[in-house]
Design a protein around this motif. Structure first.
Motif, PDB file in Angstrom:
ATOM      1  N   ALA A 126       7.124   1.991  -2.494  1.00 15.68           N
ATOM      2  CA  ALA A 126       7.174   3.020  -2.289  1.00 15.68           C
ATOM      3  C   ALA A 126       5.710   3.524  -3.044  1.00 15.68           C
ATOM      4  O   ALA A 126       5.674   3.235  -4.919  1.00 15.68           O
ATOM      5  CB  ALA A 126       8.821   3.938  -3.325  1.00 15.68           C
ATOM      6  N   LEU A 127       5.152   4.836  -2.852  1.00 11.25           N
ATOM      7  CA  LEU A 127       4.535   5.308  -4.511  1.00 11.25           C
ATOM      8  C   LEU A 127       4.088   6.898  -3.757  1.00 11.25           C
ATOM      9  O   LEU A 127       5.082   7.987  -2.774  1.00 11.25           O
ATOM     10  CB  LEU A 127       2.741   5.022  -3.529  1.00 11.25           C
TER      11      LEU A 127
ATOM     12  N   ALA B 181       6.614  -4.588  -2.758  1.00  8.14           N
ATOM     13  CA  ALA B 181       7.279  -4.961  -1.527  1.00  8.14           C
ATOM     14  C   ALA B 181       9.118  -5.769  -2.299  1.00  8.14           C
ATOM     15  O   ALA B 181       9.649  -5.162  -1.542  1.00  8.14           O
ATOM     16  CB  ALA B 181       6.599  -5.003  -0.736  1.00  8.14           C
ATOM     17  N   HIS B 182       9.136  -6.014  -3.470  1.00 11.78           N
ATOM     18  CA  HIS B 182      10.010  -6.640  -3.915  1.00 11.78           C
ATOM     19  C   HIS B 182      11.031  -5.151  -4.323  1.00 11.78           C
ATOM     20  O   HIS B 182      12.192  -5.687  -5.163  1.00 11.78           O
ATOM     21  CB  HIS B 182       9.507  -7.568  -4.652  1.00 11.78           C
ATOM     22  N   GLY B 183      10.693  -4.213  -4.012  1.00 12.43           N
ATOM     23  CA  GLY B 183      11.839  -3.484  -5.139  1.00 12.43           C
ATOM     24  C   GLY B 183      10.994  -3.710  -6.694  1.00 12.43           C
ATOM     25  O   GLY B 183      12.271  -2.298  -7.406  1.00 12.43           O
ATOM     26  N   LYS B 184      10.208  -3.648  -7.262  1.00 14.52           N
ATOM     27  CA  LYS B 184       9.602  -3.630  -8.493  1.00 14.52           C
ATOM     28  C   LYS B 184       9.463  -2.545  -8.954  1.00 14.52           C
ATOM     29  O   LYS B 184       8.079  -2.162  -8.265  1.00 14.52           O
ATOM     30  CB  LYS B 184       9.478  -5.144  -9.050  1.00 14.52           C
ATOM     31  N   ILE B 185       9.319  -2.139  -9.905  1.00 17.19           N
ATOM     32  CA  ILE B 185       7.987  -0.622 -10.781  1.00 17.19           C
ATOM     33  C   ILE B 185       6.738  -1.376 -11.149  1.00 17.19           C
ATOM     34  O   ILE B 185       6.919  -2.494 -11.675  1.00 17.19           O
ATOM     35  CB  ILE B 185       8.642  -0.612 -11.501  1.00 17.19           C
ATOM     36  N   LEU B 186       5.483  -0.798 -10.449  1.00 16.08           N
ATOM     37  CA  LEU B 186       4.132  -2.229 -10.551  1.00 16.08           C
ATOM     38  C   LEU B 186       3.944  -0.720 -12.116  1.00 16.08           C
ATOM     39  O   LEU B 186       3.536  -1.323 -12.715  1.00 16.08           O
ATOM     40  CB  LEU B 186       3.557  -1.443  -9.651  1.00 16.08           C
ATOM     41  N   GLY B 187       4.650   0.485 -11.746  1.00 17.06           N
ATOM     42  CA  GLY B 187       3.777   0.994 -13.245  1.00 17.06           C
ATOM     43  C   GLY B 187       3.556   1.992 -12.502  1.00 17.06           C
ATOM     44  O   GLY B 187       4.002   3.175 -11.554  1.00 17.06           O
ATOM     45  N   GLY B 188       2.068   3.726 -13.020  1.00 15.07           N
ATOM     46  CA  GLY B 188       1.699   4.303 -12.696  1.00 15.07           C
ATOM     47  C   GLY B 188       0.282   5.477 -13.656  1.00 15.07           C
ATOM     48  O   GLY B 188       0.175   4.226 -14.540  1.00 15.07           O
ATOM     49  N   GLY B 189       0.613   6.541 -13.737  1.00 15.70           N
ATOM     50  CA  GLY B 189      -0.657   6.923 -14.617  1.00 15.70           C
ATOM     51  C   GLY B 189       0.334   8.882 -14.391  1.00 15.70           C
ATOM     52  O   GLY B 189       0.644   9.291 -13.407  1.00 15.70           O
ATOM     53  N   ILE B 190      -0.762   9.355 -15.678  1.00 19.77           N
ATOM     54  CA  ILE B 190      -0.563  10.403 -15.737  1.00 19.77           C
ATOM     55  C   ILE B 190      -0.890  11.424 -16.097  1.00 19.77           C
ATOM     56  O   ILE B 190      -2.014  11.226 -17.228  1.00 19.77           O
ATOM     57  CB  ILE B 190       0.803  10.470 -17.000  1.00 19.77           C
ATOM     58  N   GLY B 191      -1.484  12.535 -16.446  1.00 25.69           N
ATOM     59  CA  GLY B 191      -2.511  13.407 -16.001  1.00 25.69           C
ATOM     60  C   GLY B 191      -2.298  14.795 -15.754  1.00 25.69           C
ATOM     61  O   GLY B 191      -1.318  15.050 -15.623  1.00 25.69           O
TER      62      GLY B 191
ATOM     63  N   ASN C 276      -8.264   6.518  -4.326  1.00 28.71           N
ATOM     64  CA  ASN C 276      -8.200   5.161  -4.947  1.00 28.71           C
ATOM     65  C   ASN C 276      -7.094   4.456  -5.765  1.00 28.71           C
ATOM     66  O   ASN C 276      -6.478   3.760  -5.207  1.00 28.71           O
ATOM     67  CB  ASN C 276      -8.710   5.282  -6.778  1.00 28.71           C
ATOM     68  N   VAL C 277      -5.840   5.541  -5.904  1.00 29.50           N
ATOM     69  CA  VAL C 277      -4.408   4.583  -6.332  1.00 29.50           C
ATOM     70  C   VAL C 277      -3.992   4.251  -4.760  1.00 29.50           C
ATOM     71  O   VAL C 277      -3.565   3.150  -4.696  1.00 29.50           O
ATOM     72  CB  VAL C 277      -3.693   5.992  -7.008  1.00 29.50           C
TER      73      VAL C 277
END
Length: 302
Positions: A122-123, A138-148, A212-213
């Motif tokens: 998910a994104l 795809a495994h359901g683990k959080i990759l992380g993200g960004g904030i601006g 890019n994301v």
């Protein structure tokens, strides 16, 4: 039923009956469910209705990053028979699923909503006061993200920190986006007036950053056997659907479409962008991802 209300103000709550504030902010159906058909909306009405329901107490679930609003909401809902829950990150993702301590509950809720609708990976792009992105693999683990900063925040900071740049309202932004799409007049890269120059820069920044994301997300989730890595009870996001949400969600969604949704100028190239991919034998361009908007993603998460 989804509806939006303005932020509560402490000054209003000092001068007005709390039950009246609650009544005024409810649409007809929830209002009738809590108070019945009475126009007075009294505590007696609320108690009478609660005794008729299988579940007497109204359950209120709050996802918030604003403790002042949480406290004010609790005050008005405590005027009727109810249960008031402020949700935490643990309600949406566990530590072993990649949640880190400072990750906002709102981001976790929207990510859960995206998984509910389409599955992993998910994104989510969330456009509000801040513009954030959050992802799972795809495994359901959080990759992380960004904030601006959000779109409006960018404009406010430019107006506040300079003497010559104008204040651009949300209404002006929406009007210019509509003009671009309806009249075929995208914002030019080399703008000829200050207001359009500010909008062009802010929109280009998000459009290019967002792509890019997405490319990085696709790279981390595109494994040939990825569908076999998730639980049989979970959905699999095979179409690679990317969801935009929040107050600016519709604008963000358009900027991530092919040709930037007609909002800003584009140049035809052979590069893959806006969901494009490799061509099949018949020359058709296969889409590598799909971008859509969901205004109520946080509610689906709850």
């Amino acid at each position: 039923i989804f509806w939006r209300t303005p932020h509560l103000k402490e000054s209003d709550m000092e001068n007005e009956d709390l039950l009246a504030i609650l009544s005024r902010n409810l649409p007809d159906d929830p209002h009738d469910h809590i108070f019945g058909k009475s126009v007075d909306a009294t505590l007696a009405d609320a108690i009478s209705q609660s005794q008729k329901r299988t579940a007497p107490l109204i359950s209120i679930y709050v996802v918030s990053t604003n403790q002042t609003q949480e406290a004010l909401l609790a005050k008005i809902w405590n005027t009727i028979p109810s249960r008031f829950f402020v949700m935490t990150g643990e309600d949406f993702f566990k530590k072993e699923e990649g949640r880190y301590d400072t990750m906002g509950t709102d981001r976790l809720a929207t990510l859960t909503g995206a998984v509910h609708l389409h599955g992993h990976p998910a994104l989510v792009f969330d456009g509000g006061t801040a513009t954030t992105y959050s992802a799972t693999d795809a495994h359901g683990k959080i990759l992380g993200g960004g904030i601006g900063p959000g779109i409006a925040s960018k404009f406010r900071s430019l107006t506040k920190d300079t003497d010559a740049l104008p204040d651009i309202t949300t209404e002006e932004v929406i009007a210019r986006v509509n003009e671009a799409q309806e009249k075929g007049k995208p914002l030019p890269t080399f703008a000829r007036n200050t207001q359009e120059a500010m909008m062009a820069d802010a929109f280009q920044e998000f459009a290019l950053k967002g792509r890019n994301v997405i490319e990085h997300w696709l790279g981390k989730s595109n494994n040939s056997n990825e569908e076999n890595t998730i639980s049989p009870t979970q959905k699999f996001n095979s179409d690679k659907r990317v969801i935009c949400t929040g107050g600016d969600g519709d604008i963000l969604m358009q900027l991530l479409q092919p040709h930037y949704g007609g909002v800003i100028e584009h140049i035809e190239t052979n590069n893959r962008s806006g969901g494009g991919g490799s061509r099949s034998k018949d020359g058709a361009l296969a889409r590598r991802y799909i971008v859509e908007s969901s205004k109520h993603l946080i509610h689906y998460g709850i």
